[in-house]
Design an enzyme around this catalytic site. Structure first.
Site, mmCIF file in Angstrom:
data_model
loop_
_atom_site.group_PDB
_atom_site.id
_atom_site.type_symbol
_atom_site.label_atom_id
_atom_site.label_comp_id
_atom_site.label_asym_id
_atom_site.label_seq_id
_atom_site.Cartn_x
_atom_site.Cartn_y
_atom_site.Cartn_z
ATOM 1 N N CYS A 30 8.788 -0.833 -4.445
ATOM 2 C CA CYS A 30 7.653 -1.675 -4.052
ATOM 3 C C CYS A 30 6.965 -2.205 -5.313
ATOM 4 C CB CYS A 30 6.686 -0.841 -3.219
ATOM 5 S SG CYS A 30 5.162 -1.703 -2.795
ATOM 6 N N CYS A 46 1.608 1.827 0.521
ATOM 7 C CA CYS A 46 0.465 0.995 0.133
ATOM 8 C C CYS A 46 0.238 -0.191 1.073
ATOM 9 C CB CYS A 46 0.644 0.484 -1.291
ATOM 10 S SG CYS A 46 1.843 -0.849 -1.411
ATOM 11 N N CYS A 101 15.079 -8.467 5.876
ATOM 12 C CA CYS A 101 14.931 -9.719 5.156
ATOM 13 C C CYS A 101 13.654 -9.623 4.319
ATOM 14 C CB CYS A 101 14.840 -10.850 6.179
ATOM 15 S SG CYS A 101 14.712 -12.469 5.449
HETATM 16 ZN ZN ZN Z 1 3.997 0.011 -1.829
#
Ligand code: ZN
Length: 142
Positions: A58, A110, A130
């Site tokens: 992330c 998050c 996607c």
């Molecule tokens: Zn995150």
């Protein structure tokens, strides 16, 4: 596995920051995609055509989300994966914006918006995660 409303999951993110904090930490286009549920233009993302081995985390919180071994060329212009590294690291939510019923995926750590999952991927999952390149950070080797 099929996509249905039972794919929805509710989680409380562990990393919580104010709008102002995220805005100061992220590049404007990353902020728009991850925090304002934006979508990058197809074929604009740097990970769209990259298939070298590696893991994807992330961009907002460094949580490991996807692995290149699950990445495939969907031809859509967005990085596509058949599954996350761990199904519990993403949150699924029904998204009815733009007159479509889609399943939105976000980071469980998050709440960053990642993209959508569609039921037209390759076997064995038949799912296509996607993603926006801008939501991800490639970790070359581990
Ligand atoms: Zn995150």
């Amino acid at each position: 596995m099929t996509l249905s409303s039972d794919k929805e999951s509710v989680k409380t993110p562990k990393v919580v920051r104010s709008k102002e904090e995220w805005e100061s930490l992220l590049a404007p286009e990353v902020y728009r995609v991850t925090r304002l549920h934006g979508t990058e233009r197809p074929f604009s993302g740097e990970y769209c055509h990259i298939f070298e081995p590696g893991k994807y985390a992330c961009i907002c919180c460094d949580k490991l989300l996807f692995d290149s071994s699950d990445k495939f060329d969907s031809g859509t212009g967005w990085p596509s994966f058949s599954k996350p590294v761990d199904d519990s690291s993403v949150v699924y939510k029904k998204d009815t914006s733009f007159g479509m019923i889609r399943i939105e995926i976000s980071c469980e750590n998050c709440a960053a918006h990642l993209g959508h999952v569609f039921p037209d991927g390759p076997p064995p999952s038949y799912l296509r995660y996607c993603l926006n390149s801008l939501s991800l950070k490639k970790i070359t080797h581990e």
